[in-house]
Design an enzyme around this catalytic site. Structure first.
Site, PDB file in Angstrom:
ATOM      1  N   CYS A 123       0.880  -1.171   0.000  1.00 29.84           N
ATOM      2  CA  CYS A 123       0.000   0.000   0.000  1.00 29.84           C
ATOM      3  C   CYS A 123       0.911   1.213   0.000  1.00 29.84           C
ATOM      4  CB  CYS A 123      -0.923   0.014   1.225  1.00 29.84           C
ATOM      5  SG  CYS A 123      -2.325   1.155   0.997  1.00 29.84           S
ATOM      6  N   CYS A 133      -3.798   6.139   0.643  1.00 33.94           N
ATOM      7  CA  CYS A 133      -3.354   4.852   0.096  1.00 33.94           C
ATOM      8  C   CYS A 133      -2.975   4.928  -1.380  1.00 33.94           C
ATOM      9  CB  CYS A 133      -4.437   3.796   0.296  1.00 33.94           C
ATOM     10  SG  CYS A 133      -4.892   3.561   2.029  1.00 33.94           S
ATOM     11  N   LYS A 198     -11.860  -5.686   2.729  1.00 36.05           N
ATOM     12  CA  LYS A 198     -11.315  -4.841   3.795  1.00 36.05           C
ATOM     13  C   LYS A 198     -12.282  -3.697   4.038  1.00 36.05           C
ATOM     14  CE  LYS A 198      -7.373  -1.906   4.934  1.00 36.05           C
ATOM     15  NZ  LYS A 198      -5.978  -1.557   4.618  1.00 36.05           N
ATOM     16  N   ARG A 208      -2.529   2.890  12.994  1.00 35.33           N
ATOM     17  CA  ARG A 208      -2.075   4.134  12.356  1.00 35.33           C
ATOM     18  C   ARG A 208      -1.072   4.873  13.236  1.00 35.33           C
ATOM     19  NH1 ARG A 208      -7.924   5.482   9.503  1.00 35.33           N
ATOM     20  NH2 ARG A 208      -7.920   3.558   8.254  1.00 35.33           N
ATOM     21  N   GLU A 236     -16.166  -8.586  -4.214  1.00 34.17           N
ATOM     22  CA  GLU A 236     -14.751  -8.189  -4.117  1.00 34.17           C
ATOM     23  C   GLU A 236     -13.842  -9.420  -4.140  1.00 34.17           C
ATOM     24  OE1 GLU A 236     -12.790  -5.653  -3.946  1.00 34.17           O
ATOM     25  OE2 GLU A 236     -13.933  -3.866  -3.435  1.00 34.17           O
ATOM     26  N   LYS A 251     -10.903  -8.563   6.592  1.00 31.44           N
ATOM     27  CA  LYS A 251     -10.303  -7.677   7.594  1.00 31.44           C
ATOM     28  C   LYS A 251     -11.263  -6.557   7.951  1.00 31.44           C
ATOM     29  CE  LYS A 251      -6.639  -4.343   8.016  1.00 31.44           C
ATOM     30  NZ  LYS A 251      -5.807  -3.430   7.294  1.00 31.44           N
ATOM     31  N   SER A 277      -5.436  -4.152  14.758  1.00 31.23           N
ATOM     32  CA  SER A 277      -4.883  -3.490  15.931  1.00 31.23           C
ATOM     33  C   SER A 277      -5.928  -3.190  17.006  1.00 31.23           C
ATOM     34  CB  SER A 277      -4.189  -2.203  15.492  1.00 31.23           C
ATOM     35  OG  SER A 277      -5.066  -1.385  14.738  1.00 31.23           O
ATOM     36  N   TYR A 316      -1.451  -9.667  16.184  1.00 35.42           N
ATOM     37  CA  TYR A 316      -0.408  -9.149  17.065  1.00 35.42           C
ATOM     38  C   TYR A 316      -0.215 -10.060  18.267  1.00 35.42           C
ATOM     39  CZ  TYR A 316      -1.278  -5.282  13.988  1.00 35.42           C
ATOM     40  OH  TYR A 316      -1.435  -4.530  12.848  1.00 35.42           O
TER      41      TYR A 316
HETATM   42  C1  PBG Z   1      -2.535  -0.197   5.090  1.00 33.67           C
HETATM   43  C2  PBG Z   1      -2.989  -1.097   6.172  1.00 33.67           C
HETATM   44  C3  PBG Z   1      -3.780  -0.799   7.302  1.00 33.67           C
HETATM   45  C4  PBG Z   1      -3.855  -1.958   8.057  1.00 33.67           C
HETATM   46  C5  PBG Z   1      -3.135  -2.933   7.378  1.00 33.67           C
HETATM   47  N1  PBG Z   1      -2.629  -2.388   6.210  1.00 33.67           N
HETATM   48  C6  PBG Z   1      -4.346   0.472   7.773  1.00 33.67           C
HETATM   49  C7  PBG Z   1      -5.408   1.163   7.077  1.00 33.67           C
HETATM   50  O1  PBG Z   1      -6.008   0.678   6.106  1.00 33.67           O
HETATM   51  O2  PBG Z   1      -5.638   2.283   7.507  1.00 33.67           O
HETATM   52  C8  PBG Z   1      -4.570  -2.102   9.388  1.00 33.67           C
HETATM   53  C9  PBG Z   1      -4.033  -3.122  10.303  1.00 33.67           C
HETATM   54  C10 PBG Z   1      -4.434  -2.992  11.727  1.00 33.67           C
HETATM   55  O3  PBG Z   1      -5.259  -2.154  12.146  1.00 33.67           O
HETATM   56  O4  PBG Z   1      -3.891  -3.775  12.501  1.00 33.67           O
HETATM   57  N2  PBG Z   1      -3.495   0.144   4.166  1.00 33.67           N
HETATM   58 ZN    ZN Z   2      -3.268   2.075   2.800  1.00 30.80          ZN
END
Ligand code: PBG
Ligand code: ZN
Length: 330
Positions: A123, A133, A198, A208, A236, A251, A277, A316
């Site tokens: 990304c 992104c 996602k 973030r 998707e 996700k 996260s 994690y």
């Molecule tokens: C990048 C990305 C993100 C996550 C994984 N790859 C953040 C987003 O889309 O803002 C999130 C992972 C997490 O919250 O643990 N695009």
């Molecule tokens: Zn991104």
């Protein structure tokens, strides 16, 4: 003698003895299900705690390599790597710089550890000055310009030694663009794990902080999915499979177990789920307050994701779960 409430069916027969309980358990979490997300930053001897994610750190390269050795030693087979570059710019150019942070980190890990699978997140948001992104025209994220850069990024990570790439951007057509670019360079054996469904989720907040990728304005709703949609998730996923995805991901994981189940049943593809996260941090926070038993809730959350249909989980908790598995199974 027989009481009229006699229970012919006694489910409890299989619940008294722990050995029997183990024999009949339907879903078992194993170390081979785990993928550990890690963050690499420039500098020397850095091990920055991520405030909103207890136990998670940003590592500089030499510390990352050491940590990877520990992760592998615990029996975790794979990591997914996120890079935070020295310099961010409008085009996110460090993402596809052969001397970029991720590329250097991959080479350093591969030099020391040969049996740890390295997946890289594809990304631009960690690399762009505006935190979006993709590349912008005004406030719009341009789709087709972005996917060419993502393809370049994927090739660059693989050239550095990545074993698998995982596009997380949610632009249209990115899987095909990446597949073509990899094949063109002769990397036809490198699998793509696509973040296929996602969602535009509030659960990414702590990430973030870790990846320093909060968008400077606006949000990600023009590319990530609306939280209420499941039919769209199936479209998707179907499209990513047609474009060449080898593994499809849902996700976040815990709040979207229904999506995981449906994707697994409909497509019968290797299916990944990302326990993101916010899911992690909520369990940690409640655990640290003694509001819940962290270990039990960790294992319960991961087992639920697997029970829903996930073949693998990005989490994690990977290290903690591996330690738990060692302690609890002989
Ligand atoms: C990048 C990305 C993100 C996550 C994984 N790859 C953040 C987003 O889309 O803002 C999130 C992972 C997490 O919250 O643990 N695009
Ligand atoms: Zn991104």
């Amino acid at each position: 003698m027989i009481n009229k409430n006699f229970a012919f069916k006694r489910f409890r027969r299989l619940r008294y003895n722990p050995i029997v309980r183990d024999l009949v358990r339907e879903t078992v979490l194993t170390k081979n299900d785990l993928i550990y997300p890690m963050f690499v930053v420039p500098g020397k001897n850095v091990k920055n705690p991520v405030k909103s994610m207890p136990g998670v750190f940003q590592f500089s390269i030499e510390n990352l390599v050491e940590e990877c050795a520990e992760v592998r030693g615990l029996g975790v087979p794979a990591i997914i790597l996120f890079g935070i570059p020295e310099q961010k710019d409008e085009q996110g150019s460090d993402a596809y710089n052969p001397e970029g942070i991720i590329q250097k980190a991959i080479r350093a890990i591969k030099k020391e550890i040969n049996d740890l699978l390295i997946i890289t997140d594809i990304c631009l948001c960690e690399y762009t000055s505006h935190g979006h992104c993709g590349v912008l025209a005004g406030e719009e994220i341009l789709n087709d310009e972005t996917i060419s850069l993502l393809a370049k990024e994927a090739v660059s990570h693989v050239e550095a030694g990545a074993d698998m790439v995982a596009p997380s951007d949610m632009m249209d057509g990115r899987v095909l663009a990446i597949r073509k670019a990899l094949d063109y360079k002769g990397y036809d054996k490198i699998p793509i794990m696509s973040y296929a469904a996602k969602y535009a989720s509030g659960y990414y907040g702590p990430f973030r902080d870790a990846a320093e990728s909060t968008p400077a304005f606006g949000d990600r709703r023009s590319h990530q999915m609306d939280i209420g949609n499941i039919n769209e998730a199936l479209r998707e996923v179907e499209t990513d499979i047609e474009e060449g995805a080898d593994i499809v991901m849902v996700k976040p994981a815990g709040p979207y177990l229904d999506v995981i189940r449906k994707v697994k049943e409909r497509f019968e593809m290797p299916t990944a789920a990302y326990q993101v996260s916010g899911e992690f941090s909520m369990i940690k926070a409640a655990g640290q307050n003694d509001w819940v038993d962290e270990e039990r809730v960790m294992i319960e959350s991961l087992t639920s994701i697997k029970r829903a249909g996930a073949d693998m989980i990005l989490t994690y908790f990977a290290k903690d779960a591996a330690m738990w598995i060692d302690k609890n199974r002989n």
